[in-house]
Scaffold this motif. Structure first.
Motif, PDB file in Angstrom:
ATOM      1  N   ALA A 152       0.832  -1.189   0.000  1.00 28.07           N
ATOM      2  CA  ALA A 152       0.000   0.000   0.000  1.00 28.07           C
ATOM      3  C   ALA A 152       0.879   1.258   0.000  1.00 28.07           C
ATOM      4  O   ALA A 152       1.914   1.300   0.653  1.00 28.07           O
ATOM      5  CB  ALA A 152      -0.890  -0.024   1.225  1.00 28.07           C
ATOM      6  N   GLU A 165      -2.881   5.184   0.272  1.00 29.52           N
ATOM      7  CA  GLU A 165      -3.828   4.088   0.505  1.00 29.52           C
ATOM      8  C   GLU A 165      -3.951   3.770   2.001  1.00 29.52           C
ATOM      9  O   GLU A 165      -5.052   3.482   2.486  1.00 29.52           O
ATOM     10  CB  GLU A 165      -3.376   2.827  -0.258  1.00 29.52           C
ATOM     11  CG  GLU A 165      -3.620   2.928  -1.758  1.00 29.52           C
ATOM     12  CD  GLU A 165      -2.888   1.843  -2.552  1.00 29.52           C
ATOM     13  OE1 GLU A 165      -3.494   1.310  -3.477  1.00 29.52           O
ATOM     14  OE2 GLU A 165      -1.713   1.535  -2.239  1.00 29.52           O
ATOM     15  N   VAL A 166      -2.815   3.822   2.703  1.00 26.93           N
ATOM     16  CA  VAL A 166      -2.875   3.553   4.144  1.00 26.93           C
ATOM     17  C   VAL A 166      -3.695   4.649   4.820  1.00 26.93           C
ATOM     18  O   VAL A 166      -4.551   4.376   5.678  1.00 26.93           O
ATOM     19  CB  VAL A 166      -1.458   3.468   4.766  1.00 26.93           C
ATOM     20  CG1 VAL A 166      -1.555   3.220   6.264  1.00 26.93           C
ATOM     21  CG2 VAL A 166      -0.644   2.364   4.103  1.00 26.93           C
ATOM     22  N   ALA A 222      -7.344   4.053   4.243  1.00 28.66           N
ATOM     23  CA  ALA A 222      -7.849   2.923   5.042  1.00 28.66           C
ATOM     24  C   ALA A 222      -8.047   3.346   6.496  1.00 28.66           C
ATOM     25  O   ALA A 222      -9.046   2.986   7.127  1.00 28.66           O
ATOM     26  CB  ALA A 222      -6.890   1.738   4.948  1.00 28.66           C
ATOM     27  N   VAL A 223      -7.104   4.125   7.043  1.00 24.12           N
ATOM     28  CA  VAL A 223      -7.225   4.544   8.441  1.00 24.12           C
ATOM     29  C   VAL A 223      -8.447   5.460   8.604  1.00 24.12           C
ATOM     30  O   VAL A 223      -9.240   5.285   9.537  1.00 24.12           O
ATOM     31  CB  VAL A 223      -5.939   5.253   8.925  1.00 24.12           C
ATOM     32  CG1 VAL A 223      -6.154   5.898  10.285  1.00 24.12           C
ATOM     33  CG2 VAL A 223      -4.779   4.263   8.983  1.00 24.12           C
ATOM     34  N   GLN A 270     -11.145   5.603   6.760  1.00 30.16           N
ATOM     35  CA  GLN A 270     -12.362   4.784   6.625  1.00 30.16           C
ATOM     36  C   GLN A 270     -12.648   4.020   7.921  1.00 30.16           C
ATOM     37  O   GLN A 270     -13.763   4.044   8.436  1.00 30.16           O
ATOM     38  CB  GLN A 270     -12.190   3.737   5.520  1.00 30.16           C
ATOM     39  CG  GLN A 270     -12.383   4.271   4.123  1.00 30.16           C
ATOM     40  CD  GLN A 270     -11.810   3.300   3.090  1.00 30.16           C
ATOM     41  OE1 GLN A 270     -11.478   2.164   3.405  1.00 30.16           O
ATOM     42  NE2 GLN A 270     -11.683   3.753   1.862  1.00 30.16           N
ATOM     43  N   LEU A 271     -11.618   3.329   8.416  1.00 26.67           N
ATOM     44  CA  LEU A 271     -11.814   2.501   9.612  1.00 26.67           C
ATOM     45  C   LEU A 271     -12.191   3.355  10.813  1.00 26.67           C
ATOM     46  O   LEU A 271     -13.132   3.030  11.534  1.00 26.67           O
ATOM     47  CB  LEU A 271     -10.539   1.720   9.937  1.00 26.67           C
ATOM     48  CG  LEU A 271     -10.408   0.358   9.281  1.00 26.67           C
ATOM     49  CD1 LEU A 271      -9.075  -0.280   9.630  1.00 26.67           C
ATOM     50  CD2 LEU A 271     -11.543  -0.554   9.767  1.00 26.67           C
TER      51      LEU A 271
END
Lengths: 196, 196
Positions: free
Chosen positions: B175, B179-180, B183-184, B186-187
């Motif tokens: 990633a 992208e990381v 993702a963070v 979103q989570l």
């Protein structure tokens, strides 16, 4: 010099002293001398219980790993929708981490310099893999947002859970293990935001 | 013995060598001798650039801290709804962590044995506190689920973000920082589950 006290240790109580020392000094930085001083018994008394510090490490990380793997055998981790099983596993990981705090802390700090450490890292990877498989199954069921990348999400969720060892102190007045587990499950599955 | 090479370092390039050594050996475990060997120049050449290893530590953690504090001055961190400002700060924390990876790694490992380390811990606490205040403001606006306890959520979100230093490797195919960060965000804000 301190007078060595009478050896009233069991393998169990000796282990709990050793784990404290390993966590304070690091496993590599701990000698049998340090363990003997911390336990207040002679080195030969320690050798009466265990073959050496690597056996203590193996027992300690086994206790953490056995606690974690046992979660996967619980009925709620084996039956039902993958997303529900995953939620159960995440909750129980937090609870095991908190109930076995010094042992899991040691496990998470293992670096791979000895055969026992490499074995522990291997078993940790197995466990992580089993949890990632559950997340993948939940995604296949359509229960996970499609924009979440499974491998990355697994790392981030483990990162959140494992970080608890850095700040959680059972003696401090603060959140109980149950409250921390609730908060992690809420955050991981539903996020911070109030649903629109 | 290696022949010392000509000293062509700038304070900047010397710093990047020192940070690598600090991260490998730990700050406490690093001597001027280790730094001299890693840089391939004599100790007196190093003293030509800096007063000693503590100055190198100070410069290194300052670089990480300045990067993090600069986020709070960005327009998107200062204007708008608290929850949007918080999302911006979380995204940018991940990006700064990845773009300044060795410096932030060092900052997160600081333990408080020297004045510089205590100063760095103090500034980290200030930063964490500023982010917790944003989360509190978002909760007061009603944009955070009411069952989320702010202090606990802040610790868990920082835990997730900070854990990235343990596994993110810029050279590996995987990633990207972007992208990381996605993702963070979103989570943290929406969680894993698909909205019902």
């Amino acid at each position: 010099m301190t007078t060595p006290r009478r050896d009233t240790y069991t393998p169990e109580t000796l282990l709990s002293v050793a784990v404290q020392v390993f966590n304070q000094r690091g496993y590599d930085g701990t000698s049998m001398e340090h363990l003997s001083k911390a336990a207040g018994i002679s080195k030969s008394s320690i050798y009466h219980h265990v073959s050496g510090k690597e056996e203590l490490l193996k027992r300690a990380v086994s206790r953490a790993l056995d606690g974690l793997f046992a979660i996967l055998e619980e009925p709620a981790a084996r039956e039902g929708q993958a997303v529900e099983r995953l939620a159960h596993v995440v909750r129980r990981m937090v609870e095991v981490l908190i109930s076995e705090l010094p042992y899991v802390t040691l496990l998470l700090r293992v670096r791979g310099n000895t055969a026992t450490e490499r074995w522990a890292l291997e078993r940790r990877r197995d466990f992580d893999h089993r949890v990632a498989e559950l997340l993948k199954a939940a995604a296949a069921d359509g229960d996970v947002r499609p924009d979440v990348e499974v491998r990355l999400a697994t790392r981030l969720v483990f990162g959140m859970i494992n970080s608890i060892v850095e700040w959680y102190r059972p003696e401090a007045r603060g959140a109980s293990g149950r409250e921390v587990a609730d908060a992690v499950v809420q955050l991981v599955f539903s996020g911070l935001c109030r649903a629109a």
